[in-house]
Write an enzyme that holds these catalytic residues in place. Structure first.
Site, PDB file in Angstrom:
ATOM      1  N   LYS A  31       1.028  -1.197   0.298  1.00 49.68           N
ATOM      2  CA  LYS A  31      -0.116   0.163   0.027  1.00 49.68           C
ATOM      3  C   LYS A  31       0.980   1.401  -0.040  1.00 49.68           C
ATOM      4  O   LYS A  31       2.070   1.200   0.244  1.00 49.68           O
ATOM      5  CB  LYS A  31      -0.834   0.028   1.296  1.00 49.68           C
ATOM      6  N   TYR A  71     -12.213  -3.134  -3.370  1.00 53.05           N
ATOM      7  CA  TYR A  71     -12.851  -3.172  -2.092  1.00 53.05           C
ATOM      8  C   TYR A  71     -14.162  -3.135  -2.162  1.00 53.05           C
ATOM      9  O   TYR A  71     -14.891  -2.743  -1.060  1.00 53.05           O
ATOM     10  CB  TYR A  71     -12.202  -1.985  -1.236  1.00 53.05           C
ATOM     11  N   PHE A  79     -15.549   3.022   7.113  1.00 45.48           N
ATOM     12  CA  PHE A  79     -14.245   3.338   6.882  1.00 45.48           C
ATOM     13  C   PHE A  79     -13.733   3.143   5.249  1.00 45.48           C
ATOM     14  O   PHE A  79     -12.664   3.410   4.830  1.00 45.48           O
ATOM     15  CB  PHE A  79     -13.212   2.532   7.703  1.00 45.48           C
ATOM     16  N   ARG A 107      -1.363 -14.526   4.051  1.00 42.78           N
ATOM     17  CA  ARG A 107      -2.089 -14.018   5.081  1.00 42.78           C
ATOM     18  C   ARG A 107      -1.354 -14.209   6.391  1.00 42.78           C
ATOM     19  O   ARG A 107      -1.208 -13.210   7.231  1.00 42.78           O
ATOM     20  CB  ARG A 107      -3.660 -14.724   5.299  1.00 42.78           C
ATOM     21  N   ASN A 134      -1.839  -0.104   7.321  1.00 47.51           N
ATOM     22  CA  ASN A 134      -1.411  -1.481   7.687  1.00 47.51           C
ATOM     23  C   ASN A 134      -0.584  -1.875   6.491  1.00 47.51           C
ATOM     24  O   ASN A 134      -0.304  -3.096   6.396  1.00 47.51           O
ATOM     25  CB  ASN A 134      -2.209  -2.607   8.150  1.00 47.51           C
ATOM     26  N   HIS A 137      -1.723  -5.744   1.598  1.00 44.16           N
ATOM     27  CA  HIS A 137      -3.032  -6.415   1.301  1.00 44.16           C
ATOM     28  C   HIS A 137      -2.574  -7.740   1.035  1.00 44.16           C
ATOM     29  O   HIS A 137      -1.606  -8.099   0.013  1.00 44.16           O
ATOM     30  CB  HIS A 137      -3.808  -5.857   0.133  1.00 44.16           C
ATOM     31  N   GLU A 148      -9.198 -10.923  -7.602  1.00 43.65           N
ATOM     32  CA  GLU A 148      -8.380  -9.985  -7.492  1.00 43.65           C
ATOM     33  C   GLU A 148      -6.987  -9.734  -8.510  1.00 43.65           C
ATOM     34  O   GLU A 148      -6.755  -8.855  -9.126  1.00 43.65           O
ATOM     35  CB  GLU A 148      -7.642  -9.787  -6.236  1.00 43.65           C
TER      36      GLU A 148
HETATM   37  P1  DAT Z   1      -7.396  -7.378   5.470  1.00 47.71           P
HETATM   38  O1  DAT Z   1      -6.758  -6.281   4.702  1.00 47.71           O
HETATM   39  O2  DAT Z   1      -6.694  -7.879   6.493  1.00 47.71           O
HETATM   40  O3  DAT Z   1      -8.039  -8.226   4.557  1.00 47.71           O
HETATM   41  P2  DAT Z   1     -10.169  -6.406   5.438  1.00 47.71           P
HETATM   42  O4  DAT Z   1     -10.357  -6.920   4.110  1.00 47.71           O
HETATM   43  O5  DAT Z   1     -11.178  -6.567   6.495  1.00 47.71           O
HETATM   44  O6  DAT Z   1      -8.731  -6.645   6.147  1.00 47.71           O
HETATM   45  O7  DAT Z   1     -10.079  -4.817   5.388  1.00 47.71           O
HETATM   46  C1  DAT Z   1      -9.462  -4.238   4.301  1.00 47.71           C
HETATM   47  C2  DAT Z   1      -8.673  -2.833   4.696  1.00 47.71           C
HETATM   48  O8  DAT Z   1      -9.551  -2.048   5.162  1.00 47.71           O
HETATM   49  C3  DAT Z   1      -7.739  -3.389   5.882  1.00 47.71           C
HETATM   50  O9  DAT Z   1      -6.427  -3.865   5.480  1.00 47.71           O
HETATM   51  C4  DAT Z   1      -7.658  -1.939   6.426  1.00 47.71           C
HETATM   52  C5  DAT Z   1      -8.850  -1.410   6.373  1.00 47.71           C
HETATM   53  N1  DAT Z   1      -9.904  -1.601   7.677  1.00 47.71           N
HETATM   54  C6  DAT Z   1     -10.270  -2.834   7.957  1.00 47.71           C
HETATM   55  N2  DAT Z   1     -11.077  -2.592   9.021  1.00 47.71           N
HETATM   56  C7  DAT Z   1     -10.832  -1.198   9.393  1.00 47.71           C
HETATM   57  C8  DAT Z   1     -11.335  -0.366  10.430  1.00 47.71           C
HETATM   58  N3  DAT Z   1     -11.948  -0.803  11.619  1.00 47.71           N
HETATM   59  N4  DAT Z   1     -10.962   0.746  10.441  1.00 47.71           N
HETATM   60  C9  DAT Z   1     -10.049   1.489   9.552  1.00 47.71           C
HETATM   61  N5  DAT Z   1      -9.708   0.824   8.435  1.00 47.71           N
HETATM   62  C10 DAT Z   1      -9.955  -0.658   8.416  1.00 47.71           C
HETATM   63 MG    MG Z   2      -9.585  -8.352   2.944  1.00 47.64          MG
END
Ligand code: DAT
Ligand code: MG
Length: 172
Positions: A31, A71, A79, A107, A134, A137, A148
């Site tokens: 990212k 996404y 968010f 993962r 974070n 991805h 994806e």
């Molecule tokens: P991951 O990236 O571990 O697959 P995800 O698909 O649930 O997690 O979410 C995608 C991204 O969205 C994640 O890397 C960071 C952001 N995100 C997830 N939960 C969040 C939250 N509670 N507040 C802010 N950003 C969030």
């Molecule tokens: Mg995800």
């Protein structure tokens, strides 16, 4: 009719074969914060050293439209707007990595979504602090990996090659 059935069967069986066993593929993306913080090399190195095979990689600045598609599952989350803004705030490094169980292992290597819960030794556990920054991805299932990969890379951009180390990573 028969021809279209055979074509669909061929494409589906090819897709399943391409995504199983030692040829399983996942979509990993560094990212904008990972790029700005100079962590591209370190993140790529972890996947290389593990023994996974690099299939595709590019350096690009993604549009809001592409990120909204990537996404789409999260579009109703509070968010979502901030996530797309962050992801389009700078260049990123999308990649495809291949190997046995690479989706699940990828993962594990990334660590938990929220860096507060990511174990030390994982990428997020070692290099970041907040969930909205974070740094990387990784696909969460073989099915989402397939989607994806096809969203970010054309078939031509997915390079077929055999690493010289293959027989030292796999017994068969
Ligand atoms: P991951 O990236 O571990 O697959 P995800 O698909 O649930 O997690 O979410 C995608 C991204 O969205 C994640 O890397 C960071 C952001 N995100 C997830 N939960 C969040 C939250 N509670 N507040 C802010 N950003 C969030
Ligand atoms: Mg995800």
């Amino acid at each position: 009719m028969l021809i279209s059935f055979l074509t669909v069967f061929f494409l589906v069986s090819r897709g399943i074969r391409a995504m199983s066993g030692n040829s399983e593929r996942t979509f990993i993306m560094i990212k904008p914060d990972g790029v700005h913080r100079g962590l591209v090399g370190k993140i790529v190195q972890r996947f290389e050293e593990k023994g996974f095979k690099l299939v595709s990689m590019k350096f690009m600045w993604a549009s809001d439209d592409l990120l909204a598609k990537h996404y789409a599952d999260l579009s109703s989350k509070p968010f979502f707007g901030g996530l797309v803004k962050y992801m389009s705030s700078g260049p990123i490094v999308p990649m495809v990595w291949e190997g046995l169980n690479v989706v699940k292992t990828g993962r594990v290597m990334l660590g938990a979504t929220n860096p507060a819960d990511s174990a030390p030794g994982t990428i997020r556990g070692d290099y970041c602090v907040q969930v909205g920054r974070n740094i990387c991805h990784g696909s969460d299932s073989v099915e989402s990996a397939q989607k994806e990969i096809n969203l970010w890379f054309t078939e031509k951009e997915q390079i077929g090659w055999t690493p010289a180390q293959k027989e030292w990573v796999y017994e068969d």
